[in-house]
Scaffold this motif. Structure first.
Motif, PDB file in Angstrom:
ATOM      1  N   MET A   1      31.404 -28.798  71.829  1.00 20.76           N
ATOM      2  CA  MET A   1      30.250 -29.203  72.636  1.00 20.76           C
ATOM      3  C   MET A   1      30.463 -30.607  73.188  1.00 20.76           C
ATOM      4  SD  MET A   1      26.326 -28.705  71.628  1.00 20.76           S
ATOM      5  CE  MET A   1      25.826 -30.197  70.845  1.00 20.76           C
ATOM      6  N   TYR A   2      30.141 -30.794  74.451  1.00 21.62           N
ATOM      7  CA  TYR A   2      30.286 -32.114  75.067  1.00 21.62           C
ATOM      8  C   TYR A   2      28.976 -32.886  74.919  1.00 21.62           C
ATOM      9  CZ  TYR A   2      34.208 -29.665  77.070  1.00 21.62           C
ATOM     10  OH  TYR A   2      35.344 -28.928  77.214  1.00 21.62           O
ATOM     11  N   ASP A   3      29.053 -34.185  74.933  1.00 21.27           N
ATOM     12  CA  ASP A   3      27.869 -35.055  74.911  1.00 21.27           C
ATOM     13  C   ASP A   3      26.895 -34.713  73.793  1.00 21.27           C
ATOM     14  OD1 ASP A   3      28.439 -36.759  77.069  1.00 21.27           O
ATOM     15  OD2 ASP A   3      27.936 -35.149  78.476  1.00 21.27           O
ATOM     16  N   ILE A   7      22.777 -34.486  73.539  1.00 18.49           N
ATOM     17  CA  ILE A   7      22.169 -33.146  73.528  1.00 18.49           C
ATOM     18  C   ILE A   7      21.368 -32.916  72.243  1.00 18.49           C
ATOM     19  CG2 ILE A   7      22.663 -30.674  73.530  1.00 18.49           C
ATOM     20  CD1 ILE A   7      23.390 -31.766  76.188  1.00 18.49           C
ATOM     21  N   LEU A  11      17.417 -32.221  71.945  1.00 21.35           N
ATOM     22  CA  LEU A  11      16.853 -30.953  71.461  1.00 21.35           C
ATOM     23  C   LEU A  11      15.906 -31.182  70.296  1.00 21.35           C
ATOM     24  CD1 LEU A  11      19.728 -28.311  71.564  1.00 21.35           C
ATOM     25  CD2 LEU A  11      17.635 -28.345  72.879  1.00 21.35           C
ATOM     26  N   PHE A  14      12.695 -32.334  71.638  1.00 23.88           N
ATOM     27  CA  PHE A  14      12.002 -31.214  72.271  1.00 23.88           C
ATOM     28  C   PHE A  14      11.323 -30.325  71.221  1.00 23.88           C
ATOM     29  CE2 PHE A  14      12.211 -26.717  73.566  1.00 23.88           C
ATOM     30  CZ  PHE A  14      11.295 -26.762  74.597  1.00 23.88           C
ATOM     31  N   VAL A  15      12.069 -29.982  70.160  1.00 24.22           N
ATOM     32  CA  VAL A  15      11.499 -29.086  69.146  1.00 24.22           C
ATOM     33  C   VAL A  15      10.333 -29.770  68.432  1.00 24.22           C
ATOM     34  CG1 VAL A  15      11.986 -27.881  66.977  1.00 24.22           C
ATOM     35  CG2 VAL A  15      13.607 -27.751  68.861  1.00 24.22           C
ATOM     36  N   VAL A  18       7.324 -29.635  70.755  1.00 21.31           N
ATOM     37  CA  VAL A  18       6.693 -28.310  70.858  1.00 21.31           C
ATOM     38  C   VAL A  18       5.945 -27.967  69.567  1.00 21.31           C
ATOM     39  CG1 VAL A  18       7.151 -25.844  71.131  1.00 21.31           C
ATOM     40  CG2 VAL A  18       8.321 -27.483  72.573  1.00 21.31           C
TER      41      VAL A  18
ATOM     42  N   PHE B  42      11.249 -18.463  71.849  1.00 16.37           N
ATOM     43  CA  PHE B  42      11.227 -19.557  72.827  1.00 16.37           C
ATOM     44  C   PHE B  42      12.079 -20.720  72.335  1.00 16.37           C
ATOM     45  CE2 PHE B  42       9.094 -23.585  74.083  1.00 16.37           C
ATOM     46  CZ  PHE B  42       9.434 -23.563  75.419  1.00 16.37           C
ATOM     47  N   LEU B  43      11.808 -21.175  71.105  1.00 18.91           N
ATOM     48  CA  LEU B  43      12.545 -22.334  70.597  1.00 18.91           C
ATOM     49  C   LEU B  43      14.022 -22.000  70.399  1.00 18.91           C
ATOM     50  CD1 LEU B  43      10.072 -23.934  68.048  1.00 18.91           C
ATOM     51  CD2 LEU B  43      10.805 -24.849  70.239  1.00 18.91           C
ATOM     52  N   PHE B  46      15.692 -21.473  73.801  1.00 16.43           N
ATOM     53  CA  PHE B  46      15.807 -22.738  74.531  1.00 16.43           C
ATOM     54  C   PHE B  46      17.009 -23.534  74.004  1.00 16.43           C
ATOM     55  CE2 PHE B  46      14.783 -26.837  76.200  1.00 16.43           C
ATOM     56  CZ  PHE B  46      13.931 -26.622  77.260  1.00 16.43           C
ATOM     57  N   CYS B  47      17.086 -23.660  72.672  1.00 13.10           N
ATOM     58  CA  CYS B  47      18.196 -24.419  72.082  1.00 13.10           C
ATOM     59  C   CYS B  47      19.519 -23.715  72.378  1.00 13.10           C
ATOM     60  CB  CYS B  47      17.996 -24.572  70.575  1.00 13.10           C
ATOM     61  SG  CYS B  47      16.584 -25.597  70.174  1.00 13.10           S
ATOM     62  N   VAL B  50      20.559 -24.467  75.955  1.00 13.36           N
ATOM     63  CA  VAL B  50      20.991 -25.856  76.162  1.00 13.36           C
ATOM     64  C   VAL B  50      22.359 -26.081  75.519  1.00 13.36           C
ATOM     65  CG1 VAL B  50      20.480 -28.240  75.551  1.00 13.36           C
ATOM     66  CG2 VAL B  50      18.682 -26.792  76.477  1.00 13.36           C
ATOM     67  N   ILE B  51      22.552 -25.522  74.306  1.00 11.89           N
ATOM     68  CA  ILE B  51      23.837 -25.727  73.629  1.00 11.89           C
ATOM     69  C   ILE B  51      24.946 -24.998  74.387  1.00 11.89           C
ATOM     70  CG2 ILE B  51      25.101 -25.161  71.506  1.00 11.89           C
ATOM     71  CD1 ILE B  51      22.462 -25.923  70.034  1.00 11.89           C
ATOM     72  N   ALA B  54      25.833 -27.149  77.132  1.00  9.56           N
ATOM     73  CA  ALA B  54      26.554 -28.336  76.672  1.00  9.56           C
ATOM     74  C   ALA B  54      27.994 -27.996  76.323  1.00  9.56           C
ATOM     75  CB  ALA B  54      25.845 -28.934  75.465  1.00  9.56           C
ATOM     76  N   MET B 278      13.390 -26.368  83.249  1.00 11.69           N
ATOM     77  CA  MET B 278      12.753 -27.417  82.436  1.00 11.69           C
ATOM     78  C   MET B 278      13.801 -28.160  81.614  1.00 11.69           C
ATOM     79  SD  MET B 278       9.915 -26.768  79.561  1.00 11.69           S
ATOM     80  CE  MET B 278       9.268 -28.050  78.547  1.00 11.69           C
ATOM     81  N   LEU B 283      20.283 -31.541  82.516  1.00  9.44           N
ATOM     82  CA  LEU B 283      21.707 -31.267  82.354  1.00  9.44           C
ATOM     83  C   LEU B 283      22.412 -30.998  83.681  1.00  9.44           C
ATOM     84  CD1 LEU B 283      20.436 -30.369  79.419  1.00  9.44           C
ATOM     85  CD2 LEU B 283      22.681 -29.422  79.151  1.00  9.44           C
TER      86      LEU B 283
END
Lengths: 124, 340
Positions: A1-3, A7, A11, A14-15, A18, B42-43, B46-47, B50-51, B54, B278, B283
């Motif tokens: 994984m980059y950065d 990241i 995350l 974000f979690v 929420v 959702f969670l 979403f992760c 994003v991963i 990445a 969102m 990114l």
């Protein structure tokens, strides 16, 4: 994984954002409001369930008819006539605003603007 | 097809929840199981997305620039359009995320008699988008009054500001009006603007219809069909869900279960659709990279370390004899041949 240095914290934020209600309440749902019911009367203008769901609309309709059309009208509860009025009808039985109105309104964060003009009677 | 299929899907979903929640015992499915499942998807989704992003390499340094780059000291740099360091990138990203700055530059190509081609500024998308996103944000934050007990002070402030017109009871929220208006405008744009209509797909329509259905069921519950919408029971369920002890205290209107089911649908749909913008806006390599490719070398992560750089001087060394033979100019002449 980059950065991953950006990241992963992103995350996590974000979690956490929420799931804010989960850790804000930390497992404690709090007490459900129990409004104090009047002792003098058993019946209201409408059945209980309907009053719970729709009382705000009823009060608004009364306000419109009384103030704008001057139709005071009378409602009958158990044969006893009452004027259509917050202070002269509702608060006659539900005499304690704090223990009746406010319990649920505080719980659900409702700030009705009734009290901008009306005032709750203080019990002697 | 691109309108009927997503519209039909939303109607079917709403009917499933409406009818399903009327079957005794199914309230636990629609009120508790589905929302938990939706939140987990959702969670997790979403992760996952994003991963996954990445993990994708960015082979080239590709910030989009639309201004003067950092140059000689007397040439004024456009710091927002052509950021050169992290703080300038942060400023650009901030304006992008909070004000949708790049939509401000949206243009519309038109051909007039002549023929004459023009690119006129078209800010409608920016305006409707801003209206929609901020209305939705305020609505989501406002719903926290049902999930937080005791309700924190800033929610009272938001509630007051949103209902400042004091129309009706329950108080009319401004954002309820603006979100419907914005959705109608965004949908109208996809219908009326023929360029956009041509490129619109069912997956552009579905979220519009779904969010419209969510907003309208919410509005119907609040202002019009209040029967069975006991806010105390609803808050008990909502607080119960987030404290992991959900209870369904009373009979709730099918409208409520429909609203909740459609929101759950949105949560599940979110990570696997275009709504992931969102997370994606953070990114985007075209936005979040500084235009410093002349100062910092961007290494392509795909590069095979066994393949060494091969500069021109080495190339010439390799092919000098052939180049000279073909009459191609060389930087370094062939070594003088020593006469035997």
């Amino acid at each position: 994984m980059y950065d991953s240095g950006k990241i992963i914290p992103g995350l996590i934020i974000f979690v956490l954002f929420v799931t804010f209600p989960v850790w804000y309440n930390h497992g404690d749902a709090g007490a459900v409001p129990k409004p104090e019911l009047p002792k003098v009367a058993k019946k209201c203008v409408l059945p209980v369930a309907q009053m719970r769901d729709e009382h705000m609309q009823l009060l608004l309709d009364w306000r419109a008819e009384v103030l704008r059309q001057g139709e005071w009208g009378f409602i009958k509860i158990d044969g006893k006539p009452f004027q259509r009025s917050l202070q002269n009808a509702c608060l006659k039985c539900h005499s304690n605003k704090k223990k009746f109105c406010d319990t649920c309104h505080t719980y659900a964060a409702v700030n009705p603007y009734c009290w901008d003009c009306h005032f709750a009677r203080v019990k002697k | 097809m691109k309108y009927t299929f997503p519209l039909g899907a939303v109607i079917v979903l709403a009917l499933i929840a409406w009818l399903g929640s009327q079957i005794p015992g199914m309230q636990y499915l629609f009120g508790i199981a589905v929302p938990y499942l939706a939140m987990a998807l959702f969670l997790g989704g979403f992760c996952y997305r994003v991963i996954k992003w990445a993990k994708s390499p960015v082979p080239f340094h590709i910030p989009t620039t639309c201004g003067q780059e950092y140059s000689l000291p007397w040439i004024k740099q456009d710091k927002l359009e052509c950021p050169v360091n992290t703080s300038q990138v942060v400023a650009r990203m901030f304006l992008e995320i909070f004000l949708f700055r790049s939509l401000w530059r949206n243009t519309k190509a038109m051909v007039y008699d002549g023929p004459k081609l023009t690119y006129e500024s078209s800010k409608w998308l920016w305006l409707f988008g801003l209206l929609f996103h901020y209305s939705f944000l305020v609505i989501v934050i406002r719903h926290m009054r049902l999930f937080l007990n005791p309700v924190p002070g800033f929610l009272h402030g938001l509630e007051f500001a949103d209902g400042i017109l004091q129309i009706g009871a329950p108080n009319l929220y401004l954002t309820d009006v603006t979100i419907l208006l914005a959705l109608i405008l965004l949908f109208g744009r996809r219908l009326i603007n023929r360029h956009v209509r041509y490129i619109s797909l069912p997956n552009d329509m579905f979220p519009l219809f779904l969010i419209f259905a969510i907003a309208s069921t919410g509005i119907m519950m609040r202002y019009f069909f209040r029967s069975g919408v006991d806010i105390i029971n609803i808050k008990q369920l909502a607080v119960g869900l987030v404290t992991l002890h959900p209870v369904i205290a009373g009979k709730l209107s099918p409208l409520f279960y429909t609203h909740l089911f459609l929101v759950s649908t949105l949560l599940v749909y979110f990570p696997f659709s275009k709504l992931m913008h969102m997370g994606g806006v953070f990114l985007s390599p075209t936005r979040n990279l500084a235009n410093n490719s002349r100062m910092v070398r961007h290494i392509n992560p795909w590069n095979d370390p066994n393949i060494k750089p091969h500069p021109y001087s080495a190339y010439e060394d390799e092919f000098r004899e052939n180049m000279v033979e073909m009459g191609i100019p060389v930087e370094k002449p062939l070594p003088e041949k020593t006469e035997a």
